[in-house]
Design a protein around this motif. Structure first.
Motif, PDB file in Angstrom:
ATOM      1  N   UNK A  26       0.828  -1.217   0.000  1.00  0.00           N
ATOM      2  CA  UNK A  26       0.000   0.000   0.000  1.00  0.00           C
ATOM      3  C   UNK A  26       0.854   1.254   0.000  1.00  0.00           C
ATOM      4  N   UNK A  27       1.970   1.220   0.744  1.00  0.00           N
ATOM      5  CA  UNK A  27       2.848   2.394   0.824  1.00  0.00           C
ATOM      6  C   UNK A  27       3.421   2.742  -0.544  1.00  0.00           C
ATOM      7  N   UNK A  28       3.947   1.738  -1.259  1.00  0.00           N
ATOM      8  CA  UNK A  28       4.558   1.988  -2.571  1.00  0.00           C
ATOM      9  C   UNK A  28       3.499   2.359  -3.591  1.00  0.00           C
ATOM     10  N   UNK A  29       2.380   1.641  -3.573  1.00  0.00           N
ATOM     11  CA  UNK A  29       1.297   1.900  -4.525  1.00  0.00           C
ATOM     12  C   UNK A  29       0.759   3.329  -4.366  1.00  0.00           C
ATOM     13  N   UNK A  30       0.488   3.732  -3.128  1.00  0.00           N
ATOM     14  CA  UNK A  30      -0.038   5.080  -2.881  1.00  0.00           C
ATOM     15  C   UNK A  30       0.998   6.146  -3.237  1.00  0.00           C
TER      16      UNK A  30
ATOM     17  N   UNK B  78       3.380   6.025  -5.593  1.00  0.00           N
ATOM     18  CA  UNK B  78       3.468   6.181  -7.051  1.00  0.00           C
ATOM     19  C   UNK B  78       2.213   6.840  -7.598  1.00  0.00           C
ATOM     20  N   UNK B  79       1.049   6.405  -7.112  1.00  0.00           N
ATOM     21  CA  UNK B  79      -0.215   6.934  -7.645  1.00  0.00           C
ATOM     22  C   UNK B  79      -0.508   8.356  -7.179  1.00  0.00           C
TER      23      UNK B  79
ATOM     24  N   UNK C 296      11.190  10.982 -12.142  1.00  0.00           N
ATOM     25  CA  UNK C 296      11.122  11.728 -10.882  1.00  0.00           C
ATOM     26  C   UNK C 296      10.633  10.832  -9.739  1.00  0.00           C
ATOM     27  N   UNK C 297       9.638   9.998 -10.045  1.00  0.00           N
ATOM     28  CA  UNK C 297       9.115   9.088  -9.023  1.00  0.00           C
ATOM     29  C   UNK C 297      10.213   8.131  -8.556  1.00  0.00           C
ATOM     30  N   UNK C 298      10.985   7.591  -9.487  1.00  0.00           N
ATOM     31  CA  UNK C 298      12.059   6.652  -9.139  1.00  0.00           C
ATOM     32  C   UNK C 298      13.098   7.315  -8.236  1.00  0.00           C
ATOM     33  N   UNK C 299      13.465   8.562  -8.560  1.00  0.00           N
ATOM     34  CA  UNK C 299      14.460   9.268  -7.745  1.00  0.00           C
ATOM     35  C   UNK C 299      13.937   9.538  -6.341  1.00  0.00           C
ATOM     36  N   UNK C 300      12.694  10.001  -6.256  1.00  0.00           N
ATOM     37  CA  UNK C 300      12.133  10.378  -4.960  1.00  0.00           C
ATOM     38  C   UNK C 300      11.767   9.154  -4.123  1.00  0.00           C
TER      39      UNK C 300
ATOM     40  N   UNK D 238      13.625   6.535  -3.906  1.00  0.00           N
ATOM     41  CA  UNK D 238      14.890   6.165  -3.271  1.00  0.00           C
ATOM     42  C   UNK D 238      15.146   7.019  -2.035  1.00  0.00           C
ATOM     43  N   UNK D 239      14.812   8.320  -2.116  1.00  0.00           N
ATOM     44  CA  UNK D 239      15.059   9.228  -1.000  1.00  0.00           C
ATOM     45  C   UNK D 239      14.034   9.075   0.117  1.00  0.00           C
ATOM     46  N   UNK D 240      12.759   8.968  -0.264  1.00  0.00           N
ATOM     47  CA  UNK D 240      11.693   8.988   0.733  1.00  0.00           C
ATOM     48  C   UNK D 240      11.347   7.602   1.285  1.00  0.00           C
ATOM     49  N   UNK D 241      11.428   6.569   0.451  1.00  0.00           N
ATOM     50  CA  UNK D 241      11.063   5.223   0.876  1.00  0.00           C
ATOM     51  C   UNK D 241      12.269   4.334   1.142  1.00  0.00           C
ATOM     52  N   UNK D 242      13.444   4.756   0.677  1.00  0.00           N
ATOM     53  CA  UNK D 242      14.635   3.934   0.835  1.00  0.00           C
ATOM     54  C   UNK D 242      14.593   2.679  -0.008  1.00  0.00           C
ATOM     55  N   UNK D 243      13.889   2.752  -1.149  1.00  0.00           N
ATOM     56  CA  UNK D 243      13.732   1.589  -2.033  1.00  0.00           C
ATOM     57  C   UNK D 243      14.222   1.946  -3.431  1.00  0.00           C
ATOM     58  N   UNK D 244      15.018   1.064  -4.015  1.00  0.00           N
ATOM     59  CA  UNK D 244      15.432   1.232  -5.401  1.00  0.00           C
ATOM     60  C   UNK D 244      14.279   0.763  -6.272  1.00  0.00           C
ATOM     61  N   UNK D 245      13.551   1.710  -6.853  1.00  0.00           N
ATOM     62  CA  UNK D 245      12.317   1.406  -7.574  1.00  0.00           C
ATOM     63  C   UNK D 245      12.506   1.539  -9.083  1.00  0.00           C
TER      64      UNK D 245
END
Length: 398
Positions: A233-237, A239-240, A284-288, A290-297
């Motif tokens: 839910x965290x990643x989905x919300x 990105x969306x 932009x979503x991929x970069x942010x 990494x910074x906000x979620x600590x996940x390489x997306x």
């Protein structure tokens, strides 16, 4: 006490997303565990010798194995801190899981050893020496182990560490086993009946059960486990939440150690928007992330129809039919290719992964048949997808 230790021995203790801070938490937990367990081993071993009690001695050596486990955890945490290199581009974080797995085997070995000794004690029991001071010492050891368990649980929750939560479970098992040992000694003091060997069997079984639990908890991320619903839910919300993203699907998360995750997701974008503009949003979503979620997306871009009323009506009809068949399934990447005699409906169908192979094969066929019954012009081209989220699903209609 926990807050005192954290604040005085962990620099930047609030920044738990940093690998260095996570490592500091792990090192602190290991050192405290070594100290407490060595102390308990010495106390219980002396008490066991005085009482001639195999259950107390078993409990003492269980604490010694816990101290060894803390040493292994310390080494594992330090090795897991090593940065990525050419041979290990995703870092060394999984070493922490391997260390915990070694710990589980040590715990199991101790359990097996004292299970054998306890059965021997049942056949040839020795006289126990009841002393109130020994019972008091064991009660104090329960208090120490209870605090140590809570200490690991609090730190484990702070940094989301399966290893520390496993240590918490192991500590609670120790509380139970020591409590059972106290019961056998008090029972002997009151009744004169020696149940030490039988209690020793119980102690050994609880220790072995704790070892199995630790092994299970550490094997799951090594083998590959389903996505936690909260993470999903965290990643989905996240990105969306960006303008220009119509929806998401096909989220997969790969774990490379605590605090080290890589994820991929499909993001739906309107097909009438310039591809360069959509690509800029994705970057932009991929970069942010990494910074906000600590996940390489990594995001795959899927253009979807947002305005063609004819296509939207067909999709709505297909979704209604599928909901009647099995509400646990869903569709995405829906496209329509119109022809003179027929229209090809091209889409992905998400089926719960726990369904058996026969059901997974039958559902797309049944859906295509139901759609064709609704309109003979429709031909379906269906690609089967699976949901990797760890959440209960309703079964299909049979």
């Amino acid at each position: 006490m926990t807050e005192f230790l954290v604040r005085h021995f962990i620099k930047d203790y609030k920044d738990v997303e940093k690998i260095s801070v996570r490592t500091a938490y792990g090192v602190l937990a290991s050192i405290v565990g070594i100290f407490c367990n060595v102390f308990l081993f010495i106390v219980k071993f002396i008490v066991g010798l005085v009482l001639h009690s195999v259950s107390v001695t078993a409990d003492a050596f269980n604490n010694l194995s816990d101290a060894g486990s803390s040493i292994i955890s310390f080494v594992g945490v330090k090795m897991a801190e090593k940065p990525a290199d050419r041979d290990h581009p995703f870092g060394h974080g999984r070493i922490e899981y391997i260390a915990a797995l070694i710990v589980s085997f040590l715990v199991l070995e101790v359990g097996f050893t004292f299970l054998k000794d306890s059965f021997s004690k049942i056949w040839t029991p020795e006289t126990l020496n009841f002393q109130a001071v020994s019972v008091v010492i064991l009660i104090l050891s329960v208090a120490v182990k209870l605090w140590l368990g809570m200490f690991n649980r609090k730190l484990g929750q702070k940094i989301d560490s399966k290893v520390m939560m496993a240590v918490f479970t192991d500590s609670m098992g120790d509380v139970i086993t020591t409590g059972a040992t106290i019961l056998s000694i008090v029972f002997f003091g009151v009744t004169g009946i020696n149940i030490d060997g039988f209690v020793g069997v119980g102690v050994a079984l609880v220790v072995m059960w704790a070892g199995v639990g630790i092994a299970k908890d550490t094997l799951e991320p090594l083998i590959g486990e389903a996505i936690d619903p909260e993470v999903y839910d965290q990643i989905k919300k996240f990105v969306e939440s960006y303008d220009g993203i119509a929806g998401t699907h096909d989220l997969i998360v790969h774990n490379y150690g605590p605090g080290r995750s890589m994820a991929s997701i499909h993001a739906e974008v309107p097909n009438d928007v310039d591809i360069g503009q959509s690509h800029e949003i994705i970057d932009r979503i991929e970069r942010e992330a990494s910074k906000q979620l600590g996940i390489f997306l990594v995001i795959h871009m899927d253009p979807v129809e947002m305005k063609d009323e004819r296509v939207l009506r067909i999709r709505e009809k297909v979704e209604k039919i599928l909901k009647e068949m099995d509400p646990s399934c869903s569709i995405h990447d829906f496209r329509v290719v119109h022809g003179e005699a027929q229209s090809n409906l091209i889409f992905d169908m998400v089926i719960p992964i726990e369904y058996d192979e026969k059901t997974r094969e039958e559902l797309p066929v049944r859906l295509a048949e139901r759609i064709k019954e609704a309109d003979p012009r429709y031909e379906c081209v269906i690609t089967v997808d699976y949901d990797y989220v760890a959440k209960p699903e309703e079964g299909p209609e049979k």
